[in-house]
Design a protein around this motif. Structure first.
Motif, short mmCIF file in Angstrom:
data_model
loop_
_atom_site.label_atom_id
_atom_site.label_comp_id
_atom_site.label_asym_id
_atom_site.label_seq_id
_atom_site.Cartn_x
_atom_site.Cartn_y
_atom_site.Cartn_z
N LEU A 14 0.11 12.65 -8.74
CA LEU A 14 -0.82 13.75 -8.46
C LEU A 14 -0.09 15.08 -8.29
O LEU A 14 -0.56 16.12 -8.76
CB LEU A 14 -1.64 13.43 -7.21
N ILE A 15 1.05 15.04 -7.65
CA ILE A 15 1.85 16.26 -7.47
C ILE A 15 2.29 16.81 -8.82
O ILE A 15 2.22 18.01 -9.08
CB ILE A 15 3.06 15.98 -6.55
N ALA A 16 2.75 15.92 -9.71
CA ALA A 16 3.18 16.35 -11.04
C ALA A 16 2.01 16.97 -11.82
O ALA A 16 2.17 17.98 -12.51
CB ALA A 16 3.76 15.17 -11.81
N GLN A 17 0.83 16.37 -11.69
CA GLN A 17 -0.34 16.89 -12.41
C GLN A 17 -0.79 18.24 -11.86
O GLN A 17 -1.00 19.20 -12.60
CB GLN A 17 -1.48 15.87 -12.30
N VAL A 18 -0.90 18.33 -10.54
CA VAL A 18 -1.44 19.54 -9.93
C VAL A 18 -0.46 20.70 -10.02
O VAL A 18 -0.85 21.84 -10.32
CB VAL A 18 -1.81 19.27 -8.46
N LYS A 19 0.82 20.44 -9.79
CA LYS A 19 1.79 21.54 -9.71
C LYS A 19 2.44 21.89 -11.05
O LYS A 19 2.86 23.03 -11.26
CB LYS A 19 2.88 21.18 -8.69
N ARG A 20 2.52 20.90 -11.95
CA ARG A 20 3.21 21.16 -13.22
C ARG A 20 2.35 20.86 -14.44
O ARG A 20 2.84 20.92 -15.57
CB ARG A 20 4.51 20.34 -13.28
N ASP A 21 1.09 20.50 -14.21
CA ASP A 21 0.18 20.15 -15.31
C ASP A 21 0.77 19.05 -16.19
O ASP A 21 0.59 19.02 -17.40
CB ASP A 21 -0.14 21.38 -16.17
N ASP A 22 1.48 18.11 -15.55
CA ASP A 22 2.13 16.99 -16.23
C ASP A 22 1.31 15.74 -15.96
O ASP A 22 1.31 15.20 -14.85
CB ASP A 22 3.56 16.83 -15.71
N GLU A 23 0.60 15.26 -16.97
CA GLU A 23 -0.32 14.14 -16.80
C GLU A 23 0.34 12.79 -17.05
O GLU A 23 -0.25 11.74 -16.81
CB GLU A 23 -1.52 14.29 -17.73
N ALA A 24 1.59 12.76 -17.47
CA ALA A 24 2.24 11.51 -17.87
C ALA A 24 2.28 10.50 -16.73
O ALA A 24 2.01 9.30 -16.93
CB ALA A 24 3.65 11.79 -18.38
N ALA A 25 2.62 10.96 -15.52
CA ALA A 25 2.73 10.03 -14.40
C ALA A 25 1.37 9.45 -14.02
O ALA A 25 1.26 8.27 -13.67
CB ALA A 25 3.36 10.72 -13.20
N LEU A 26 0.32 10.26 -14.10
CA LEU A 26 -1.02 9.74 -13.82
C LEU A 26 -1.42 8.69 -14.85
O LEU A 26 -2.01 7.66 -14.51
CB LEU A 26 -2.05 10.87 -13.81
N LEU A 27 -1.09 8.93 -16.10
CA LEU A 27 -1.40 7.96 -17.15
C LEU A 27 -0.64 6.66 -16.94
O LEU A 27 -1.12 5.58 -17.30
CB LEU A 27 -1.07 8.55 -18.52
N GLY A 28 0.55 6.75 -16.34
CA GLY A 28 1.36 5.55 -16.13
C GLY A 28 1.24 4.94 -14.75
O GLY A 28 1.90 3.93 -14.46
N ALA A 85 0.83 -1.20 0.00
CA ALA A 85 0.00 0.00 0.00
C ALA A 85 0.86 1.25 0.00
O ALA A 85 0.57 2.24 -0.68
CB ALA A 85 -0.92 -0.01 1.22
N ALA A 86 1.97 1.22 0.75
CA ALA A 86 2.86 2.38 0.82
C ALA A 86 3.50 2.66 -0.53
O ALA A 86 3.65 3.83 -0.93
CB ALA A 86 3.94 2.15 1.88
N SER A 87 3.89 1.62 -1.27
CA SER A 87 4.50 1.86 -2.59
C SER A 87 3.46 2.38 -3.58
O SER A 87 3.76 3.27 -4.39
CB SER A 87 5.18 0.59 -3.11
N ASP A 88 2.22 1.87 -3.52
CA ASP A 88 1.15 2.44 -4.35
C ASP A 88 1.04 3.94 -4.12
O ASP A 88 0.96 4.75 -5.06
CB ASP A 88 -0.21 1.82 -3.99
N VAL A 89 1.00 4.30 -2.85
CA VAL A 89 0.81 5.70 -2.47
C VAL A 89 1.99 6.56 -2.91
O VAL A 89 1.81 7.71 -3.33
CB VAL A 89 0.57 5.79 -0.95
N ALA A 90 3.20 6.01 -2.81
CA ALA A 90 4.37 6.77 -3.27
C ALA A 90 4.24 7.09 -4.76
O ALA A 90 4.49 8.23 -5.19
CB ALA A 90 5.64 5.98 -3.01
N TYR A 91 3.83 6.11 -5.56
CA TYR A 91 3.63 6.34 -7.00
C TYR A 91 2.49 7.34 -7.25
O TYR A 91 2.61 8.26 -8.06
CB TYR A 91 3.28 5.03 -7.71
N LEU A 92 1.38 7.14 -6.53
CA LEU A 92 0.21 7.99 -6.78
C LEU A 92 0.46 9.42 -6.33
O LEU A 92 0.06 10.37 -7.01
CB LEU A 92 -1.01 7.41 -6.05
N ALA A 93 1.13 9.59 -5.20
CA ALA A 93 1.44 10.95 -4.73
C ALA A 93 2.32 11.68 -5.74
O ALA A 93 2.06 12.85 -6.08
CB ALA A 93 2.12 10.89 -3.36
N ASP A 94 3.36 11.01 -6.23
CA ASP A 94 4.24 11.64 -7.22
C ASP A 94 3.46 12.05 -8.46
O ASP A 94 3.68 13.13 -9.02
CB ASP A 94 5.37 10.67 -7.62
#
Length: 387
Positions: free
Chosen positions: A310-324, A299-308
């Motif tokens: 969401l942060i990229a999307q919200v702060k930099r408008d970078d959707e690539a990490a959410l897509l992956g 669960a912690a590793s899921d959250v580490a990926y998801l937090a990174d």
């Protein structure tokens, strides 16, 4: 109420995600259907990978972890009277930390107010809406009042029975149920061994573990049909003493049970971890048998990926990490499932197994005992694969 991310569930996954987002200045709210007392009293696992402890150190929510966590440099696999020690530190340069999931949860909840993380306890009748559009929202009731949270994204960290996985709808689902459970007892007694012992005995699996130098957690394998009323405390202590006497450093010390229960074992993966603006993490997407100590850590590793992401999307408008996110999380999930399944097969007596299967287990453990390469592979998986 409006927020960037609505998080459903205040287990370690939801709380860790909330803290990681708040550390980057991203607004979020955690909705939890149970009371705070109930959440903080749940008895769960206690072996933390470095992935998990690294997240707690990164957040600075580690004062009690540093003071009370027990650093473990190895663990033991046993069959009959043979004990194979897996030296994690020597083989990987890392270690695991024994610190109960209950304590992790308490630490994360206590740190929430100072960090601006809003947790709404007793949020009943949670329903998820609009995930296929640009304006998802969550409705719930509290104290008889109907309330709504509008969000940009929703994170489902609410476990197997929560509403998030159901909101995804049909998805790729994989499951393996095991024909036995674990009968466990938690007691304020010193452990019988300084490190965990996973034992494959003639009567089935047994585990000697601890939560602290003065609190022990023991398990034995029982049929799924077993009734806990057949196991008064003295009977269980007698059985544990008999199984661990030839394996442990010290006798099994007895004491009143703080908790006794029978938990079924299964492996489960729901591969559809995203639908629109809804993302799953933790037990909402996967369950592992506890043999490999992977539940909280995965669960912690899921959250580490998801937090990174969401942060990229919200702060930099970078959707690539959410897509992956889904592909990245699943790659680690299936490796953890493989390890947990393999260790479960190795250390348990399955009802349909005969002498041949047992001889194969003995041969495998004998091979592990003499092979540094095998021990290294086990140690790498037990301490946690890198993110």
């Amino acid at each position: 109420m409006k927020t960037r991310v609505a998080i459903i569930g205040s287990g370690p996954a939801g709380l860790l995600l909330g803290h990681l987002l708040r550390a980057e200045g991203i607004d979020c709210v955690v909705l939890e259907r149970q009371t705070r007392d109930y959440v903080e009293s749940r008895i769960r696992a206690g072996v933390l990978e470095t992935v998990t402890t690294d997240l707690l150190h990164r957040l600075g929510i580690d004062q009690r972890l540093n003071a009370e966590g027990m650093v473990e440099d190895g663990f033991n696999l046993a069959s009959d009277d043979q004990v194979v020690r897996i030296d994690i530190k020597a083989l990987t340069g890392r270690h695991v930390t024994v610190y109960g999931q209950t304590e992790v949860t308490r630490d994360l909840i206590e740190a929430a107010p100072a960090r601006g993380l809003d947790i709404v306890f007793e949020a009943k009748d949670v329903e998820i809406h609009g995930i296929d559009g640009d304006a998802p929202f969550v409705t719930y009731t509290k104290d008889g009042e109907s309330l709504r949270v509008d969000a940009q994204f929703i994170a489902g960290c609410d476990g197997f029975h929560g509403p998030s996985r159901k909101a995804i709808g049909d998805g790729a689902e994989f499951e393996r149920a095991y024909p036995f459970g674990w009968l466990g007892i938690l007691a304020d007694v010193p452990p019988c061994h300084p490190e965990l012992i996973y034992a494959n005995t003639v009567d089935g699996f047994a585990l000697a573990s601890m939560r602290s130098p003065t609190r022990s957690r023991y398990y034995i394998q029982v049929p799924l049909t077993e009734d806990i009323r057949n196991w008064p405390e003295e009977r269980l202590w007698d059985e544990l003493d008999r199984r661990f006497a030839p394996l442990a450093d010290r006798p099994v010390v007895r004491g009143p049970a703080l908790e006794m229960s029978i938990a079924p074992l299964r492996s489960y993966v729901f591969e559809t971890m995203r639908r629109g603006r809804l993302f799953l993490a933790g037990d909402a997407a996967h369950i592992v048998p506890p043999t490999g100590a992977k539940g909280l850590n995965l669960a912690a590793s899921d959250v580490a990926y998801l937090a990174d992401a969401l942060i990229a999307q919200v702060k930099r408008d970078d959707e690539a990490a959410l897509l992956g996110y889904q592909a990245r999380a699943l790659a680690r999930i299936w490796k953890a499932e493989r390890f947990s399944w393999t260790l479960t097969k190795l250390m348990h007596r399955f009802p349909d197994d005969g002498p041949f299967e047992h001889r194969m287990q003995v041969a495998e453990l004998d091979y592990v005992a003499g092979s540094r390469a095998m021990q290294t592979a086990i140690a790498e998986n037990y301490v946690g694969l890198p993110l």
